[in-house]
Design an enzyme around this catalytic site. Sequence first.
Site, PDB file in Angstrom:
ATOM      1  N   LYS A 116       0.835  -1.216   0.000  1.00 20.91           N
ATOM      2  CA  LYS A 116       0.000   0.000   0.000  1.00 20.91           C
ATOM      3  C   LYS A 116       0.862   1.255   0.000  1.00 20.91           C
ATOM      4  CE  LYS A 116      -4.366  -1.746   1.624  1.00 20.91           C
ATOM      5  NZ  LYS A 116      -5.490  -1.667   2.547  1.00 20.91           N
ATOM      6  N   LYS A 200      -3.855 -10.455  -6.232  1.00 21.71           N
ATOM      7  CA  LYS A 200      -5.216 -10.714  -5.745  1.00 21.71           C
ATOM      8  C   LYS A 200      -6.235  -9.746  -6.357  1.00 21.71           C
ATOM      9  CE  LYS A 200      -5.493  -7.837  -1.638  1.00 21.71           C
ATOM     10  NZ  LYS A 200      -6.026  -7.568  -0.341  1.00 21.71           N
ATOM     11  N   LYS A 203     -10.195  -4.079  -4.942  1.00 25.39           N
ATOM     12  CA  LYS A 203     -10.957  -2.869  -5.307  1.00 25.39           C
ATOM     13  C   LYS A 203     -10.044  -1.825  -5.922  1.00 25.39           C
ATOM     14  CE  LYS A 203     -13.841  -3.709  -1.349  1.00 25.39           C
ATOM     15  NZ  LYS A 203     -13.847  -3.642   0.105  1.00 25.39           N
TER      16      LYS A 203
HETATM   17  P1  TYM Z   1     -10.562  -6.333   3.384  1.00 23.53           P
HETATM   18  O1  TYM Z   1     -11.674  -5.378   3.577  1.00 23.53           O
HETATM   19  O2  TYM Z   1      -9.447  -5.945   2.465  1.00 23.53           O
HETATM   20  O3  TYM Z   1     -11.108  -7.728   2.890  1.00 23.53           O
HETATM   21  C1  TYM Z   1     -12.169  -8.380   3.578  1.00 23.53           C
HETATM   22  C2  TYM Z   1     -12.003  -9.872   3.535  1.00 23.53           C
HETATM   23  O4  TYM Z   1     -11.943 -10.330   2.181  1.00 23.53           O
HETATM   24  C3  TYM Z   1     -10.778 -11.126   1.990  1.00 23.53           C
HETATM   25  N1  TYM Z   1     -10.288 -10.891   0.612  1.00 23.53           N
HETATM   26  C4  TYM Z   1     -10.064 -11.854  -0.275  1.00 23.53           C
HETATM   27  N2  TYM Z   1     -10.202 -13.190  -0.198  1.00 23.53           N
HETATM   28  C5  TYM Z   1      -9.904 -13.917  -1.313  1.00 23.53           C
HETATM   29  N3  TYM Z   1      -9.478 -13.365  -2.472  1.00 23.53           N
HETATM   30  C6  TYM Z   1      -9.322 -12.021  -2.591  1.00 23.53           C
HETATM   31  N4  TYM Z   1      -8.932 -11.489  -3.739  1.00 23.53           N
HETATM   32  C7  TYM Z   1      -9.621 -11.203  -1.456  1.00 23.53           C
HETATM   33  N5  TYM Z   1      -9.593  -9.864  -1.232  1.00 23.53           N
HETATM   34  C8  TYM Z   1     -10.003  -9.697   0.049  1.00 23.53           C
HETATM   35  C9  TYM Z   1      -9.785 -10.613   3.026  1.00 23.53           C
HETATM   36  O5  TYM Z   1      -8.798 -11.576   3.325  1.00 23.53           O
HETATM   37  C10 TYM Z   1     -10.691 -10.354   4.199  1.00 23.53           C
HETATM   38  O6  TYM Z   1     -10.947 -11.528   4.914  1.00 23.53           O
HETATM   39  N6  TYM Z   1      -7.883  -5.616   7.550  1.00 23.53           N
HETATM   40  C11 TYM Z   1      -9.033  -6.309   6.988  1.00 23.53           C
HETATM   41  C12 TYM Z   1     -10.325  -5.975   7.713  1.00 23.53           C
HETATM   42  C13 TYM Z   1     -10.224  -6.172   9.182  1.00 23.53           C
HETATM   43  C14 TYM Z   1     -10.268  -7.409   9.869  1.00 23.53           C
HETATM   44  C15 TYM Z   1     -10.140  -7.080  11.241  1.00 23.53           C
HETATM   45  C16 TYM Z   1     -10.386  -8.736   9.457  1.00 23.53           C
HETATM   46  C17 TYM Z   1     -10.090  -5.173  10.089  1.00 23.53           C
HETATM   47  N7  TYM Z   1     -10.039  -5.728  11.354  1.00 23.53           N
HETATM   48  C18 TYM Z   1     -10.130  -8.058  12.229  1.00 23.53           C
HETATM   49  C19 TYM Z   1     -10.369  -9.707  10.452  1.00 23.53           C
HETATM   50  C20 TYM Z   1     -10.248  -9.396  11.816  1.00 23.53           C
HETATM   51  C21 TYM Z   1      -9.188  -5.897   5.536  1.00 23.53           C
HETATM   52  O7  TYM Z   1      -8.728  -4.865   5.132  1.00 23.53           O
HETATM   53  O8  TYM Z   1      -9.958  -6.759   4.801  1.00 23.53           O
END
Ligand code: TYM
Length: 334
Positions: A116, A200, A203
């Site tokens: 990032k 991956k 967005k």
């Molecule tokens: P975020 O919002 O980027 O993504 C949410 C969830 O989607 C999964 N994910 C994917 N899985 C498979 N293939 C992909 N291309 C893909 N893109 C995203 C992510 O692994 C995630 O499970 N930091 C986290 C949000 C968060 C969180 C937490 C998660 C904040 N606090 C505490 C668990 C526990 C995030 O940015 O996810």
Amino acid sequence: MINDKKVILSGIQPSGDSLTLGNYMGALKNWVKLQDEYSCVYMIANMHTITLRQEPAKLRARTLSLLAQYIAAGLDPEKNVFFIQSQVSAHAELAWILNCYTQMGELSRMTQFKDKSQKHADNINAGLFDYPVLMAADILLYQADMVPVGKDQKQHIELTRDIAQRFNGIYGDVFTIPDPYIAPPSAGSNIMGLQDPTSKMSKSDPNPNGCIYILDPPEVIIRKIKRAVTDSEAEVAYREGKDGVNNLLTIYSVATGKSIDEAVAEFVGKGYGDFKAAVGEATAECLRPIQEKYNDLMKNKDYLESVYRSGGDTARRIAGRTLAKVQKKVGFIL
Ligand code: TYM
């Protein structure tokens, strides 16, 4: 434990117009299966989202929209707790304390921070660097046993475990040590971009054809998949070196519930044109009921508000207990 059940905590950022197919297949779809067996708490991780610049009105709208997507995807508000992260101040308070138990070196090793900060070189703020500590606070406040996420979040959960073990080592058993819960890649834990199947699906993909949003209309989904990058072999097979085809087979398998082997068998002797058309149809069909339910839910904002308000009350109660325990341990007067 909450009500004698093991605790699950996870969250998604309200950062795009809707969730991506990666968020859905890698995370949300798997959560639906857990709702009867575990005490599940899911947040809308809006404090994480402001590590990148956001338009306030859009962030507000996307927060409510994400809640509707959680419910539309099959998570029952009677069985799961949903809350908005910024409405539970214990997250910021615990994150501060945990900052003092986390090393700069640990945070500089986080691959997501490196990615990032490369992508947003004009805004490498302290929040972006510190983001994994906030995520540790999110998880540890609820004494979560398990954290279901996609593969890209694994490193953050490992860091959470290290921080919790370090804190427990000094003060006794304060935190439950959480385990990551990650489906195998063939089950969707690592959905790749359609235009660059070596990174991956995200967005922030600069190519609009690289990422499917779960609220994309069927014709858009079908078109994006038709344009997906594959290879020049013209053989539908799942093996190393066929990143594009492997990804489409995974998407097809998750969308239809068929195994990868069954999917491969179905396309023996067929070209990529037929294959992509079938993947597109199956994906659109898998998302159709979610989109219908989403549209209904968005007509009832009062209902959505009642869900996050009561979820916020529950979350504040659980999180407040852990925070008080931690504050006492470190010597704060309560
Ligand atoms: P975020 O919002 O980027 O993504 C949410 C969830 O989607 C999964 N994910 C994917 N899985 C498979 N293939 C992909 N291309 C893909 N893109 C995203 C992510 O692994 C995630 O499970 N930091 C986290 C949000 C968060 C969180 C937490 C998660 C904040 N606090 C505490 C668990 C526990 C995030 O940015 O996810």
